[in-house]
Design an enzyme around this catalytic site. Structure first.
Site, PDB file in Angstrom:
ATOM      1  N   SER A 633       0.811  -1.216   0.000  1.00  0.00           N
ATOM      2  CA  SER A 633       0.000   0.000   0.000  1.00  0.00           C
ATOM      3  C   SER A 633       0.843   1.264   0.000  1.00  0.00           C
ATOM      4  O   SER A 633       0.412   2.313  -0.480  1.00  0.00           O
ATOM      5  CB  SER A 633      -0.933   0.004   1.214  1.00  0.00           C
ATOM      6  OG  SER A 633      -1.813  -1.085   1.182  1.00  0.00           O
ATOM      7  N   LYS A 673     -10.200   3.850   3.631  1.00  0.00           N
ATOM      8  CA  LYS A 673      -9.058   4.742   3.409  1.00  0.00           C
ATOM      9  C   LYS A 673      -9.512   6.180   3.169  1.00  0.00           C
ATOM     10  O   LYS A 673      -8.843   7.134   3.602  1.00  0.00           O
ATOM     11  CB  LYS A 673      -8.243   4.230   2.230  1.00  0.00           C
ATOM     12  CG  LYS A 673      -7.543   2.899   2.510  1.00  0.00           C
ATOM     13  CD  LYS A 673      -6.628   2.497   1.374  1.00  0.00           C
ATOM     14  CE  LYS A 673      -5.872   1.212   1.725  1.00  0.00           C
ATOM     15  NZ  LYS A 673      -4.922   0.808   0.665  1.00  0.00           N
TER      16      LYS A 673
END
EC number: 3.4.21.-
Length: 993
Positions: A633, A673
């Site tokens: 990520s 997120k």
């Protein structure tokens, strides 16, 4: 705040007690002179509140009544502590025949006792103190004043209330009173050495005052001592009487201590004193004591000499008189020129901590107080600066009501100090908050959690000092670290045997705070820095889960991480230190789990640290026990950091897995997120439907990514309009309370699902449904629905009855949009533009053509104000938006009144029709009024003056019209001549001739 109810004092006096609010309400009648005085004891720990006196015509005060709480506390409680008290004095009741509230109030708080005041007149009170926060003057009685009790001392014990205790003896009705013996006030009175008395015999004796002294007492007292008399005259007889005198000069209590006591010549004659005055006999405040001696002679004749001398002393002990607040300070409220018979209302509330007597304790639950050294220390610091913070002891009632929100804000340690900032007190209070918590953490090590929870303006490092003080040092022994421009705070420690001296340094723009910590424990290394200034960093969110097993996620959360250049393990939490992963070029990225190789080529080492917030040029580090992260990520953020090497934090979060081929792969958990980025006021950039769609490859990302993101608008997560009011707070608390954990197995499972979706279309559809549920935040709702519908009967019926594409119900609900694309309302920006257009069209219909939609938007999305309209009407120029043009609104325009208008007004004011015409002098007076008012008629005050002028002119005008005669009651009424009919007219004498 007294009016918000009682609360325990947060000190270390831990006794079980109950909280109680006691009201006091009195309607005091004003005397003949319209003046009076109210004496308050704002800090007295008991039922006594004050006393009321009325001013007599001779200039002396006369006692009226005592002011007490509604309940007699000693009847039910044994011990007491005063928490807070506020009292209001105002008048709102008028006697018959009075039509307006008259009178004013002066109020002053005197830090001494009542007997020490020398001038208690209405104006003399204001000279009792020079502190402007302790006095106010000339307040209207209708507005009133509020007296506030401010603590004069802290960490006080409980006071015995003087409660009755049954006595055991011959008479069971006898009771004992248990008064407070804590902190007595003692007055020692000494007679003049060898005082000589000489007088001639008089029938009834000769009375003299041996001494008189000021004392203060509103509770029980005792008098003890002795006097020694000597005489050379045979047959002298003495009598001694002690008088306790009230504030108004009248005798409250009289005690004869000696009656017809004969003196023996040539020897010392002892006269002892031992008196006890209970509280119930003190009906008004005592301010002085007097001892009178009556001298007589047995068988004396006129002209006989009476001689004696005296020496000795006595002591007056006021039980509990030196308890803080018992007798000092006092607040005096004087009123003047109030209508006789009016009512002055005294109303207020007193909050107590009370310990009940044994009978009441059987049915009343008591609890321990809350020990909060932080709140106690904060209160002391605030009240020590009360003059600078505008905290007064006496207030105009309206001002006190307005300041209540300010007091509530100051009392809350976590408040943002908006009202205090408006008054200019914000810097002082924030400095006090910074000082209060270090003292708590240093002196009270068990209170370390309090130091962590204080909030704004308090550094988490102070809690670590508390741990060091309790034996677990958090600073490296003997390793001095210098403060630099990048680090806002650090700990410098040196080992000195069994002591650790820790200094908290800050950068030059902040003050330096020193603290001394004692610890016999073993030092352990830790740095615990919380903020890094002017450090280049890129940001990326990482999904963190709490798991029950390797494949069953229990909860999803997300944490923001920052990529910083170099090896900076000192900035990481202890749970991440020592863990790193290598890149394809052999460099290290610290903060990653050692799981394979990161598919990137970097030119240097990097450190990944968790953060809590990001500011313009600084990042706030997190102290949560975050484990090393796994997955890809953060590849995008690391690559951006390696290529551009920014000098300040980039205020955009990046998401996406960058592989070795330069392709950016999509990531899962989009909504989680996004929520993390929005919570910090950041936008999320990456491939797909994010705030910034950067495209699927590195080259497109470089072109689309903003290189000056600091100018973007910050949208704090806690204030997003589309969320429920408490959603942001709940999300923040959930993240703070979660147990973070991420495993390589979870990352492998996600990749396995993506691979299966590429092969199996059915699984791809199922995964799309799951992502749709996750993005819309209804995963939990759907899971609960599935539990209630195990065979999917309800779901099948719902889908079978769903509207089909193109159907009437589909068109009615979705309009011309395609199936499944539901019509939405306008965005806030679109709605605002529609409102601006609507206002502009309305202005256009009124002939105001300058108010275009663009002008309305610049004017704060509102139409033109009266000042802007006046400006445009007078100048025909387009007014500037957000400019009020007050001069055009309030400017007086002169206009002249006509002579006919002035004459008509003068005639109307001067007299009724049929009377004499107004003289020219009166017409000139009316013309002057019209000239002063710029062409307008007289107002009420001017009309009164004109009526008085007309009355005076009529009385001195000899040509004034005579009054009309009153009609006689028996006189026949004359029929007025008039028309007899529509076509018949009256015949006159001329017609007859």
């Amino acid at each position: 705040m007294p009016t918000t109810g009682p609360a325990s004092i947060p000190d270390d006096t831990l006794e079980k007690h109950t909280l109680r609010s006691e009201t006091s309400t009195y309607n005091l009648t004003v005397g003949d002179t319209g003046s009076g005085l109210i004496v308050f004891f704002p800090g007295f720990p008991g039922s006594i509140v004050g006393a009321h006196y009325t001013l007599q015509s001779n200039g002396n005060y006369k006692f009226d009544q005592m002011l007490l709480t509604a309940q007699n506390l000693p009847a039910s409680y044994n011990y007491c502590r005063l928490v807070s008290r506020s009292l209001t004095v105002r008048s709102s009741t008028l006697p018959g025949g009075v039509y307006a509230l008259n009178g004013t109030i002066n109020a002053v708080t005197f830090q001494g006792s009542l007997s020490e005041l020398t001038d208690v007149s209405y104006n003399g009170l204001m000279s009792a103190t020079a502190n402007i926060n302790d006095k106010i003057g000339n307040v209207l009685v209708g507005e009133g004043v509020t007296v506030l009790s401010l603590p004069t001392s802290y960490d006080l014990g409980y006071v015995r209330l003087g409660d009755p205790i049954p006595a055991i003896g011959l008479d069971p009705k006898m009771v004992a009173t248990c008064d407070s013996s804590d902190r007595p006030r003692v007055y020692t009175i000494t007679a003049a050495d060898d005082y000589q008395f000489s007088s001639q015999y008089q029938p009834g004796g000769v009375t003299i005052t041996l001494f008189s002294a000021n004392i203060d007492a509103i509770t029980s007292l005792s008098v003890g001592g002795e006097l020694v008399f000597r005489t050379s005259v045979h047959g002298l007889v003495l009598g001694a009487t002690i008088y306790l005198i009230g504030f108004d000069g009248t005798t409250v209590i009289t005690r004869a201590v000696a009656a017809n006591t004969g003196l023996t010549t040539g020897t010392d004659n002892l006269m002892p004193f031992n008196l006890v005055i209970p509280t119930n006999e003190i009906t008004q405040p005592i301010t002085s004591i007097k001892l009178e001696i009556v001298t007589s002679k047995s068988g004396g004749q006129a002209g006989d000499q009476m001689l004696w001398s005296a020496r000795g002393s006595l002591a007056v002990t006021i039980h509990g008189g030196n308890y803080p607040g018992a007798l000092r300070p006092v607040t005096l409220v004087a009123y003047e020129r109030v209508a006789t018979g009016s009512v002055v209302t005294v109303a207020g509330v007193s909050n107590f901590e009370l310990i009940p007597n044994p009978e009441l304790a059987k049915n009343l639950v008591t609890e321990y107080g809350r020990f909060d050294p932080g709140a106690m220390n904060y209160t002391k610091l605030i009240l020590s600066e009360r003059d600078r913070l505008g905290i007064k002891t006496v207030w105009p009632t309206r001002e006190y009501t307005d300041f209540r929100e300010y007091f509530m804000e100051v009392a809350d340690l976590n408040s943002p100090l908006k009202i205090a900032g408006a008054f200019g007190f914000k810097d002082i209070i924030r400095a006090i908050r910074r000082i209060a918590v270090p003292v708590v953490s240093t002196l009270f090590p068990p209170a370390a959690p309090l130091a962590h929870a204080i909030g704004e303006g308090v550094d988490y490092l102070l809690g670590d000092e508390a741990q060091a003080a309790s034996g677990t040092a958090r600073a490296a022994s003997g390793k001095a670290r210098a403060a630099s421009g990048r680090i806002r705070q650090l700990t410098l420690a040196a080992d000195k045997g069994y002591e650790v001296v820790a200094n908290l340094f800050q950068v030059p723009q902040n003050p330096v705070v020193d603290g001394i910590l004692a610890s016999p424990g073993v030092l352990r290394g830790a740095h615990n820095l919380d903020c890094v200034l002017r450090e280049g960093a890129t940001l990326f969110p990482v999904v963190i889960t709490t798991v029950e097993d390797a494949m069953t996620p229990k909860a999803l959360n997300s944490k923001m991480f920052a990529v910083i250049e170099g090896v900076r393990e000192d900035l990481q939490p202890p749970s991440q230190r020592g863990s790193f992963i290598r890149t394809l070029s052999g460099h290290r990225v610290y903060g990653y789990a050692p799981d394979g190789v990161l598919p990137l080529e970097t030119g240097r080492d990097y450190t990944v640290v968790p953060i809590d917030d990001v500011w313009d040029d600084s990042i706030m580090l997190s102290k949560d026990p975050i484990p090393p992260i796994v997955g890809n990520s953060g590849n995008l953020a690391i690559a951006y950091m390696d290529v551009f090497r920014p000098k300040v934090p980039i205020h955009v979060a990046m998401t996406g897995a960058l592989n070795a081929c330069g392709e950016i792969e999509k990531v899962s958990f989009r909504s989680t997120k996004l929520a993390t980025a929005h919570r910090l006021g950041l936008k999320l950039a990456g491939p797909g439907a994010f705030d910034v769609n950067t495209g699927p490859n590195w080259a497109t990302f470089i072109k689309r990514f903003p290189h000056n993101p600091r100018d973007w608008d910050r949208l704090p997560y806690l204030n997003l309009p589309y969320l429920p009011p408490n959603a942001g707070r709940q999300y923040h608390l959930a993240m703070a309370a979660s147990e973070f954990k991420e495993t390589p197995e979870l990352e492998s499972a996600v990749r396995a699902m993506e691979a299966a979706a590429n092969v199996d279309p059915l699984f791809q559809s199922a995964l799309s449904v799951f992502m749709w549920l996750e993005e819309n935040g209804i995963v939990t709702d759907m899971a609960n629905f599935a539990l209630s519908d195990p065979n999917a009967h309800r779901m099948r019926n719902f889908l079978a009855n769903a509207p089909q594409a193109g159907s009437k119900s589909q068109r009615a609900k979705y309009g011309t949009a395609g199936y499944g694309v539901e019509a939405r309302g306008p965005t806030p920006e679109e709605a605002q533009r529609e409102k601006d257009t609507r206002i502009s069209k309305k202005m256009e219909t009124m002939g105001i053509y300058f108010a275009t939609p663009e002008w309305v938007a610049l004017n704060g999305h509102r139409g033109p104000s009266p000042g802007q309209l006046k400006y445009w009407q007078n100048t025909r120029e387009i007014p500037d938006p957000n400019e009020d043009y007050l001069d055009y609104v309030h400017a007086e325009k002169s206009r002249l009144a006509s002579e006919e208008q002035i004459l008509r007004a003068a005639t109307s004011i001067y007299g009724a029709p049929g009377q004499a015409e107004p003289p020219q002098a009166f017409i000139d007076e009316v013309a002057k009024v019209y000239e002063i008012n710029h062409g307008r008629g007289p107002n009420q005050e001017q009309m009164k003056d004109l009526l008085l002028t007309a009355m005076e002119m009529k009385h001195r005008n000899p040509r004034r019209a005579l009054p009309k005669p009153k009609p006689k009651p028996n006189a026949p009424t004359q029929r007025p001549p008039g028309r007899l009919g529509r076509w018949i007219r009256t015949v006159s004498d001329e017609d007859l001739e």
